[in-house]
Write an enzyme that holds these catalytic residues in place. Structure first.
Site, PDB file in Angstrom:
ATOM      1  N   SER A  90       0.836  -1.197   0.000  1.00 11.45           N
ATOM      2  CA  SER A  90       0.000   0.000   0.000  1.00 11.45           C
ATOM      3  C   SER A  90       0.878   1.258   0.000  1.00 11.45           C
ATOM      4  O   SER A  90       1.632   1.479  -0.947  1.00 11.45           O
ATOM      5  CB  SER A  90      -0.971  -0.038   1.191  1.00 11.45           C
ATOM      6  OG  SER A  90      -1.950   0.958   1.077  1.00 11.45           O
ATOM      7  N   HIS A 197      -8.133   0.867  -1.196  1.00 10.09           N
ATOM      8  CA  HIS A 197      -7.994  -0.118  -2.273  1.00 10.09           C
ATOM      9  C   HIS A 197      -9.329  -0.744  -2.674  1.00 10.09           C
ATOM     10  O   HIS A 197      -9.402  -1.932  -2.977  1.00 10.09           O
ATOM     11  CB  HIS A 197      -6.956  -1.184  -1.899  1.00 10.09           C
ATOM     12  CG  HIS A 197      -5.631  -0.584  -1.545  1.00 10.09           C
ATOM     13  ND1 HIS A 197      -4.817   0.021  -2.465  1.00 10.09           N
ATOM     14  CD2 HIS A 197      -5.010  -0.442  -0.344  1.00 10.09           C
ATOM     15  CE1 HIS A 197      -3.744   0.497  -1.864  1.00 10.09           C
ATOM     16  NE2 HIS A 197      -3.850   0.242  -0.569  1.00 10.09           N
TER      17      HIS A 197
END
Length: 305
Positions: A90, A197
């Site tokens: 991430s 996400h």
């Protein structure tokens, strides 16, 4: 020996995580990060309580900065010819871009700040949340998300029976209930205030796009394995599109680790606060040697100052 270096994301922050680095030469990066972002990073890394590090902007900038301080110290000890690739989970993908030289430190700090602010804006607009499914695979997670159609999605495929879903906060109870019916042994809400996400980050991708147009990308010194498709990228091209896609697409960490191993990594070093990625790598690829560099004590003796 083939070395892969990986960098953690939001959630690995801890109060006073910068203190072990305060007297190390690499601490000068904190001043550069402060100049680039205007954030009170020395305070956040040395003094701030955990609750002050919880908001997205503070968490992401603190993790990025600590990770880059640790990388700066570690990089001086590595034979770079042995580094087969870098990757990050991430937010850690931004750290990997800086570590590889694909983005300058100044642009990396600026990009991370813009990414965090865009994510926070999307969070405020959508009210998202995230739920870990422990003992699930990706197919089971998709089935559980069907309990809340178009309101919950797979967000992280971390491997070793750990999948995270994200969605509207009021939809995740139904997802958790369905997951347990499907045999998932435990579910747990994550201490984050957004559905990272997932499609709920579309506004963040839209807000970040103009900033990405101002960032200079360079060919990386090591391939960067991307989060959303586990592809090893060796060129400067295409990063604005990858980084906006990354915001709304699942982190495929199990695939990333498999790619690193396929590229010849027999050692994976997690650089930055915490050991979350080290634990995942051990379960995904048990034959791989793992190390973590979170404090100067984790460095060779000659590099600890």
């Amino acid at each position: 020996m083939g070395i892969a270096v990986v960098f953690p994301g939001q959630g690995s922050q801890a109060a006073q995580m910068g203190r072990p680095w305060r007297d190390h030469g690499s601490w000068s990066l904190v001043e550069r990060a402060t100049a680039a972002t205007g954030a009170p990073l020395a305070h956040l890394l040395l003094e701030a309580p955990a609750e002050e590090l919880a908001p997205t902007r503070e968490a992401q900038l603190s993790v990025l900065t600590t990770s880059l301080v640790a990388w700066d110290a570690l990089a001086a000890t590595l034979d770079r010819r042995e580094v087969v690739a870098v990757a990050g989970h991430s937010l850690g993908q931004i750290t990997a871009l800086v570590a590889s030289g694909a983005v300058s430190a100044a642009d990396g700090f600026r990009l991370a700040a813009a990414r965090a602010e865009a994510s926070a804006e999307a969070q405020a607009a959508t009210g998202g949340a995230m739920l870990a499914l422990l003992g699930a695979d990706e197919d089971v997670a998709h089935q559980a998300c069907r309990a809340a159609p178009d309101r919950a999605w797979v967000a992280n495929v971390n491997g070793a029976g750990q999948v995270v879903v994200g969605g509207h906060a009021d939809a995740l109870d139904a997802v958790a209930e369905r997951a347990k019916e499907l045999g998932v042994r435990r579910t747990r809400r994550l201490a984050v205030d957004g559905a990272f996400h997932t499609p709920l980050m579309a506004l963040a991708a839209e807000r970040l796009a103009p900033v990405l147009d101002t960032v200079a990308f360079h060919p990386p010194a090591f391939p960067v394995v991307t989060n959303h498709d586990a592809a090893p990228v060796r060129s400067a091209d295409g990063w604005p599109e990858r980084l906006t896609t990354h915001l709304v697409s699942p982190v495929r960490w199990a695939d990333v680790v498999a790619q690193l191993v396929a590229m010849g990594a027999d050692t994976v070093i997690e650089v930055g606060p915490g050991t979350t990625l080290t634990g995942l790598v051990k379960r995904i690829a048990p034959d791989v040697t793992t190390r973590s560099v979170a404090t100067p004590d984790d460095l060779p003796v000659e590099a600890r100052r």
